[in-house]
Design an enzyme around this catalytic site. Structure first.
Site, PDB file in Angstrom:
ATOM      1  N   ASP A 187       5.946  -5.475  -0.320  1.00 16.38           N
ATOM      2  CA  ASP A 187       5.178  -5.747   0.885  1.00 16.38           C
ATOM      3  C   ASP A 187       4.611  -7.154   0.758  1.00 16.38           C
ATOM      4  O   ASP A 187       4.864  -7.831  -0.231  1.00 16.38           O
ATOM      5  CB  ASP A 187       4.080  -4.690   1.089  1.00 16.38           C
ATOM      6  CG  ASP A 187       3.163  -4.587  -0.107  1.00 16.38           C
ATOM      7  OD1 ASP A 187       2.461  -3.570  -0.213  1.00 16.38           O
ATOM      8  OD2 ASP A 187       3.154  -5.510  -0.955  1.00 16.38           O
ATOM      9  N   SER A 228       8.633   8.336  -1.011  1.00 14.30           N
ATOM     10  CA  SER A 228       9.016   6.932  -0.878  1.00 14.30           C
ATOM     11  C   SER A 228       7.775   6.067  -0.739  1.00 14.30           C
ATOM     12  O   SER A 228       6.659   6.581  -0.652  1.00 14.30           O
ATOM     13  CB  SER A 228       9.910   6.758   0.352  1.00 14.30           C
ATOM     14  OG  SER A 228       9.147   6.980   1.513  1.00 14.30           O
ATOM     15  N   TYR A 229       7.970   4.750  -0.691  1.00  9.78           N
ATOM     16  CA  TYR A 229       6.853   3.809  -0.660  1.00  9.78           C
ATOM     17  C   TYR A 229       5.905   4.137   0.489  1.00  9.78           C
ATOM     18  O   TYR A 229       6.307   4.173   1.639  1.00  9.78           O
ATOM     19  CB  TYR A 229       7.405   2.393  -0.515  1.00  9.78           C
ATOM     20  CG  TYR A 229       6.374   1.341  -0.736  1.00  9.78           C
ATOM     21  CD1 TYR A 229       5.996   0.486   0.283  1.00  9.78           C
ATOM     22  CD2 TYR A 229       5.743   1.211  -1.972  1.00  9.78           C
ATOM     23  CE1 TYR A 229       5.022  -0.482   0.083  1.00  9.78           C
ATOM     24  CE2 TYR A 229       4.765   0.260  -2.173  1.00  9.78           C
ATOM     25  CZ  TYR A 229       4.415  -0.578  -1.141  1.00  9.78           C
ATOM     26  OH  TYR A 229       3.461  -1.520  -1.352  1.00  9.78           O
ATOM     27  N   PRO A 230       4.623   4.369   0.180  1.00  9.89           N
ATOM     28  CA  PRO A 230       3.718   4.874   1.210  1.00  9.89           C
ATOM     29  C   PRO A 230       3.099   3.831   2.138  1.00  9.89           C
ATOM     30  O   PRO A 230       2.222   4.170   2.922  1.00  9.89           O
ATOM     31  CB  PRO A 230       2.617   5.562   0.386  1.00  9.89           C
ATOM     32  CG  PRO A 230       2.601   4.841  -0.912  1.00  9.89           C
ATOM     33  CD  PRO A 230       3.983   4.332  -1.152  1.00  9.89           C
TER      34      PRO A 230
END
Lengths: 627, 328
Positions: free
Chosen positions: A117, A327-329
């Site tokens: 991110d 998965s990526y939160p």
């Protein structure tokens, strides 16, 4: 060729190293106690290379003011807008940086394995610059992954991308702006107000460009509740009882806030009180399954249904991600890419005991449907979904995992199906309607109990039929006072107003609770403290077109940061424009500080102190920065 | 120079207004003086066409106070004093004394008006706050599910929110200078809005009057807005009117000084009172015969009838507070 991989946290480094090395790694101490090095061999394009996997612990460097401005009393806060800033390694990061420099000297490549991110990219940029300072010829690459799953990790390792310097620039811009604006205003507020109010004497009255608008929302809703005036309304009520049941009709105009008006229309009806059925329709109706899960939705649902605080939800979700269960939160995407093997994931979930039967039904009995597509795609991560069955969880992590899994399975199910009957009726010129619902197939509702669809029966009518109403009268009600905000509401408002990102909403809420600007009541409502109300009303009273307590300033800044990420604007331009804007707002706030003090005095029920100990911006020790 | 008789007749034929001779005289003299001044400046001498005369007088008419400028034209029932019928073509020339959005709570209107003003005057876009739900707490009405994001357009959810005044059904109070009549917008009329200037002039044609109530039903073709914005009513903007009705200006700070438990008690006490009143009413109307409700309604209408006579600005507030008192 020798590759140095750096992850964002020690636990992640270990997990990724385990996958890449397929279990055969050797651990080595680094310069920092918590960030160990993992060595192993990895096969790329046919031959083996040496890989060392290590980690940092979040941001490695930070920006700060030079010594001349660092102390609170060293200069006039307005100087902080134009003073130079220095970027240096953090105190905690010194050992980690040494470790990275050391490893970099003997490596040919640097692979960044931080979270994918904006902040992660920024940290990647910091790691790259530390690494290059020791080995200027090192080649920097970036591994991109959304979950800690073997297949994804291997793909990421074999297909590294380049570091996106635009994201790095955006993060640098944000940290610099937050530093300048936050410091100048925090110093001004704290020094001034603590010298004027005895009860604030030792308090830190911080300002943050996201915190304040968040506080503003809580205060605005509170004032709305306080100044609420209940209003009576009237409506025409129509009911008809037949052999096969009773129908209650709703007036098309719903309700009116004027008794004379409703009475007049009611009188018109009473002049010829026969109802005529103008339409009678029976048609299939569907209740749509939910959209794929985003971070904002995760926080809203878990805070509303599981009654957990947003920051707790996020830390649990991160834990689940690091353990390889979801998965990526942190994502804004609410559509699944057509290349993803969703059916495969559902098949894996058959191993998860509580939902085994349901998952089995989806896969083996043709129940599976491709999820709906939302409107958002951040192009970085898919919607939050389970990636493996988690059979050994308990407590809150279990509840969050179950929520994510239920949501995913519901997305892959069919809509609930029912049959709705809608009747429209007219009395003189006024129109009424009634409806009934029969649920034929529950489908997704079986796995997602958070949505409700209730059945109701209604008698049979024929089009053109006339009847005399059993009840036709004027009724009254009154508006109810709105409620204070819940965590879920506040996150929704922050999201809609562009305050914070999906990664930071929970942090801002936690911060204003820590600062005692707001508090969470036992029944989970957010209420402002007198200090919080005083600050917001004070800034509002200054009448600033771009008030510090309203969301516009921050919303604009977030938009500008996004433009840096898209390559549409340079970091220097954005920083310069934002600094000028906030500086002007700061100067105005200083001029009109009396309004702030008056508002606080009223809310805290204290008169401001007078006397020589009052702090003014120029009471600083001189030197340092220009006005 | 101004043909009093000709102008008067034309205006009557066109707008239905019956001009008072004294007002027309003052108006005409004023216009003549103005024209004379211009003529001297222009250096010529021409007769002004009747059309132009009518236009000049009409301009003055729409900005005037109707009781000064026109004779009353509404016909009322002898006993009840309720409006009986509206004059035929061209219709009744009336002044707008109040415009109220009755489909939305005054509080919601006030918030919307405030946001619109903030946006127009200071460029502050409205922020998304949770929607106010005007629901009945006792649950006897059908609870409408909060529209939430379902009703919003894509532009609103993903971009900037527009500052809009909610629009459901307007109720106007019109006057002919002597008597008042309420008019309800039974079907949407595009040219009307809650922001219509108080004091504007309208022509109402062939509106049906509801038996026994004196309320006029307005449909699309039955009302024509002529215009005007008399300065004596300039302060009565939508926002100001709503704030006044809600008593908002002094309320906020009075409330703020109470401590929270006292406020809670206040709110609970008010709710209890309303509940008991509603229970009484429900019990009274258990036998839902048309007669019982008509009686109630009749008393309500005489109360309304009384209030129609007074011409003060506090009218709406009085009615509202009386109703609230009744409910208490």
């Amino acid at each position: 060729m020798r590759i140095l991989c750096v992850a964002e946290k020690p636990s992640q480094a270990k997990a990724v190293a385990q996958i890449l090395s397929q279990g055969s790694l050797s651990t080595r101490e680094g310069q920092s106690r918590y960030n160990k090095n993992f060595d192993f061999q990895y096969r790329i394009s046919g031959h083996f290379v040496s890989v060392t996997m290590t980690s940092v612990s979040g941001h490695l460097t930070e920006v700060d003011f030079p010594a001349t401005c660092r102390s609170w009393h060293s200069c006039n806060p307005v100087a902080l807008f134009t003073s130079p800033v220095v970027r240096a390694v953090t105190e905690n990061g010194k050992d980690i940086a040494k470790s990275i420099e050391r490893e970099s000297r003997s490596a040919t490549h640097l692979y960044i394995w931080t979270d994918c991110d904006r902040e992660g990219e920024g940290i990647g940029g910091e790691i790259a610059s530390v690494s290059r300072s020791a080995n200027p010829r090192i080649i920097v690459k970036r591994a991109h992954f959304s979950s800690v799953l073997p297949q994804e990790i291997h793909t990421a390792m074999q297909n590294p991308r380049d570091l996106d310097m635009r994201l790095v620039a955006a993060v640098e811009a944000r940290t610099e702006l937050d530093l300048r604006i936050g410091s100048a205003l925090t110093r001004f507020q704290t020094l001034r107000l603590s010298s004027r109010f005895a009860s604030l004497h030792d308090k830190l009255i911080s300002y943050g460009p996201c915190q304040f608008p968040t506080l503003g929302f809580v205060v605005d809703q509170f004032l709305r509740v306080e100044s609420f005036v209940p209003e009576p309304f009237w409506y025409i009520y129509l009911e008809h009882t037949k052999d096969d049941g009773r129908a209650v009709f709703t007036w098309k105009r719903s309700k009116l806030f004027d008794q004379e008006a409703v009475f007049a229309l009611y009188a018109k009806c009473m002049a010829a009180p026969m109802a005529r059925v103008t339409s009678m329709r029976s048609r299939p109706k569907e209740k749509w399954r939910p959209l794929p899960l985003t971070t904002v939705d995760l926080q809203k649902c878990c805070s509303r249904y599981l009654r957990l605080a947003p920051d707790l939800i996020m830390s649990i979700a991160e834990g689940l991600y690091n353990q390889g269960f979801i998965s990526y939160p942190r994502t804004e995407t609410d559509q699944f890419d057509t290349n993803m093997d969703l059916k495969g994931i559902v098949t894996k979930l058959i191993q998860y005991a509580p939902f085994s039967a349901y998952a089995n039904g989806l896969v083996n009995e043709e129940g599976f449907k491709w999820p709906r597509k939302g409107n958002n795609n951040d192009k970085a991560h898919p919607p939050i979904h389970p990636v493996a069955p988690a059979n050994n969880l308990s407590g809150n992590p279990l509840r969050v995992y179950e929520f994510v899994t239920r949501r995913f399975l519901a997305c892959c199910s069919d809509n609930a199906k029912g049959q709705a009957t809608e009747i429209e009726v007219q009395v003189t010129d006024e129109q009424f309607s009634a409806s009934g619902l029969m649920v034929l197939k529950r489908n997704y509702l079986d796995i997602y109990p958070f949505d409700r669809w209730s059945e109701s029966s209604v008698p049979v009518y024929r089009q053109g039929e006339s009847f005399e109403p059993s009840v036709l009268e004027m009724r009254t009600g009154t508006t109810t006072v709105p409620k204070l905000l819940t965590d879920s509401d506040l996150i929704d408002i922050m999201d809609k107003n562009g305050i914070g990102t999906d990664a930071t909403h929970a942090d801002h809420i936690k911060k204003i609770i820590d600062r005692e600007y707001i508090y969470r009541s036992p029944d989970k409502f957010l209420a402002p403290s007198t200090l919080g109300i005083g600050l917001i009303e004070g800034y509002d009273a200054m009448g600033l077109e771009l008030s510090l307590s309203k969301p516009h300033l921050r919303c604009e800044m977030e938009r500008e940061l996004k433009r840096i990420c898209d390559g549409a604007k340079t970091k220097d331009d954005v920083v310069r424009e934002s600094v000028n804007l906030y500086k002007a707002v700061y100067v105005k706030s200083v001029e009109e500080v009396a309004k702030l003090e008056e508002s606080l005095g009223r809310c805290l029920q204290q008169a401001p102190d007078t006397g020589s100990a009052i702090w003014t911006p120029s009471s600083g020790n001189g030197a340092g920065g220009t006005e | 120079m101004i043909d009093r008789a000709g102008v008067s007749a034309t205006i009557k034929k066109r707008y239905g207004a019956v001009l008072r001779a004294q007002w027309l005289e003052q108006c005409a003299t004023h216009i003549e003086n103005e024209l004379r001044g211009h003529k001297e400046a222009a250096g010529g001498g021409k007769l002004v066409h009747l059309e132009t005369q009518v236009r000049l007088v009409a301009e003055q008419l729409v900005h005037s106070e109707i009781s000064d400028s026109c004779h009353p034209t509404l016909v009322v029932e002898a006993g009840t004093q309720l409006a009986k019928r509206l004059p035929e073509h061209p219709g009744a020339f009336l002044q707008v004394q109040s415009v109220v959005e009755v489909g939305v709570s005054k509080y919601a209107m006030w918030e919307a008006a405030r946001e619109k003003e903030d946006f127009e005057q200071r460029g502050i876009r409205p922020s998304y706050l949770p929607q106010l739900t005007d629901e009945d707490e006792s649950g006897s009405g059908e609870v409408s599910s909060t529209a939430g994001t379902q009703g919003q357009t894509l532009a609103e959810t993903s971009g900037d929110r527009q500052a809009k005044i909610p629009r459901k059904m307007l109720k106007l109070v019109l006057t002919d200078g002597q008597r008042r009549v309420s008019a309800l917008e039974v079907e949407p009329i595009v040219r009307l809005s809650a922001e219509l200037a108080i004091g504007s002039k309208v022509v109402v044609t062939g509106g049906q009057i509801i038996e026994g109530t004196g309320v006029v039903c307005l449909r699309a073709g039955s009302i024509r807005v002529v215009g005007g914005a008399p300065t004596q009513y300039a302060q009565q903007t939508l926002r100001a009117r709503m704030a006044e009705l809600l008593g908002l200006n002094d309320r906020r700070h009075a409330y703020a000084t109470l401590d929270s438990s006292e406020k809670q008690k206040k709110i609970l006490a008010a709710k209890k009172k309303l509940k008991s009143f509603q229970a009484k009413r429900a019990a009274a109307s258990e036998a839902p015969t048309a007669n019982a409700t008509e009686e109630e309604a009749a008393t309500a209408s005489t109360a309304e009838g009384e209030s129609s006579e007074t011409v003060t600005k506090e009218d709406e507030a009085d009615v509202l507070s009386r109703e609230l008192e009744q409910l208490k």
